[in-house]
Design an enzyme around this catalytic site. Structure first.
Site, PDB file in Angstrom:
ATOM      1  N   PRO A   2       0.906  -1.278   0.089  1.00  0.00           N
ATOM      2  CG  PRO A   2      -0.663  -1.535   1.743  1.00  0.00           C
ATOM      3  CD  PRO A   2       0.827  -1.825   1.274  1.00  0.00           C
ATOM      4  CD  GLU A   3       5.573   2.090  -2.068  1.00  0.00           C
ATOM      5  OE1 GLU A   3       5.673   3.222  -2.552  1.00  0.00           O
ATOM      6  OE2 GLU A   3       5.951   1.041  -1.712  1.00  0.00           O
ATOM      7  CE  LYS A  55       3.620   5.330   2.193  1.00  0.00           C
ATOM      8  NZ  LYS A  55       4.597   4.474   3.010  1.00  0.00           N
ATOM      9  CG  ASN A 171      10.924   0.287   1.296  1.00  0.00           C
ATOM     10  OD1 ASN A 171      11.461   1.328   1.541  1.00  0.00           O
ATOM     11  ND2 ASN A 171      11.379  -1.135   1.606  1.00  0.00           N
ATOM     12  NE  ARG A 248      10.021  -0.489   5.270  1.00  0.00           N
ATOM     13  CZ  ARG A 248       8.814   0.271   4.537  1.00  0.00           C
ATOM     14  NH1 ARG A 248       8.402   1.336   5.219  1.00  0.00           N
ATOM     15  NH2 ARG A 248       8.141  -0.381   3.662  1.00  0.00           N
TER      16      ARG A 248
END
Ligand SMILES: [Zn+2]
Length: 258
Positions: A2-3, A55, A171, A248
């Site tokens: 989910p971005e 987001k 990411n 990350r």
């Protein structure tokens, strides 16, 4: 993952079903929402707007009420025609809005809250969000200003994930856009020129726009998850390592990213 593009895609799917309509039914099957009485509080109110920002997703109802959602790593939204099978178990649904022959469902939370409009304006997390990478007009000047006011020693990829600088990049897009722009994700923000930052944003934006239309984020994965494999541009092996406070994973090519 989910971005921002995932959220804009979900918003594009639910907008024709919800906007301007009063949901015929609202259910909150998850035990966490059991005592919140949202179905009663939202009954009879139309959805005025479906608004993604980075987001985050905001469903703005009449009478100053807003549902705010953030999917983190696990959640998802689906807009499902009535009678069609759900891809996730109904037990994982946190919210179901039935309107216009569809169920709009949020699965697996984890952030779902009903707020007044004024609280969304004064909420510190939300007020501090940077410009949305997918806004109709990209506010590059403000993104650069946010970046230059932040810790200049921080790696550029880590800074791009900071939603207070620019909202919507996660990411995957961090990794792919730095690779496309030829910028080493570890380079300190102060050593990355404005032109290079803009190039990274311009590599991300049209691809995220496309993914927001098609829902096909995977089509844009080139080096993400490809540690040890040859770089498609120069053949050097792709490397990966955790980066930033949240560790990350970054993927990068030491051959052509400087
Ligand atoms: Zn390379």
């Amino acid at each position: 993952m989910p971005e921002g593009d995932t959220i804009h895609y979900a918003a594009n799917r639910m907008r024709p079903v919800l906007e301007g309509n009063v949901p015929e039914e609202i259910r909150t099957p998850h035990p966490r929402q059991r005592h919140d009485r949202w179905p009663e509080r939202l009954a009879g109110k139309a959805v005025k707007a479906v608004e993604p920002h980075g987001k985050h997703l905001f469903l703005r109802f009449e009478d100053d009420l807003t549902l705010h959602s953030h999917l983190r790593m696990s959640g998802s939204w689906a807009t499902i025609p009535e009678g069609r099978r759900w891809r996730r178990s109904p037990r994982r649904a946190w919210l179901v809005l039935r309107a216009h022959g569809h169920d709009v469902v949020q699965f697996d939370g984890p952030v779902l809250e009903l707020m007044t409009e004024s609280r969304t304006r004064f909420d510190r997390r939300l007020a501090a969000l940077g410009p949305d990478i997918l806004a109709p007009e990209l506010d590059t000047a403000r993104i650069l200003r946010n970046l230059r006011h932040d810790d200049p020693t921080r790696g550029i990829a880590d800074a791009l994930l900071d939603q207070r600088i620019v909202a919507g990049i996660g990411n995957l897009w961090k990794v792919e856009s730095c690779w496309r722009a030829g910028v080493d994700p570890w380079r300190a923000a102060r050593a990355v020129s404005d032109e290079e930052v803009v190039r990274i944003l311009e590599e991300a934006r049209p691809r995220m726009q496309e993914s927001a239309r098609t829902g096909n984020q995977d089509a844009h994965r080139v080096i993400y998850g490809k540690a040890g494999q040859p770089c498609p541009r120069c053949g050097t092996r792709i490397r990966s390592r955790g980066q930033g406070d949240d560790n990350r994973l970054s993927y990068w090519c030491p051959g052509c990213q400087r």
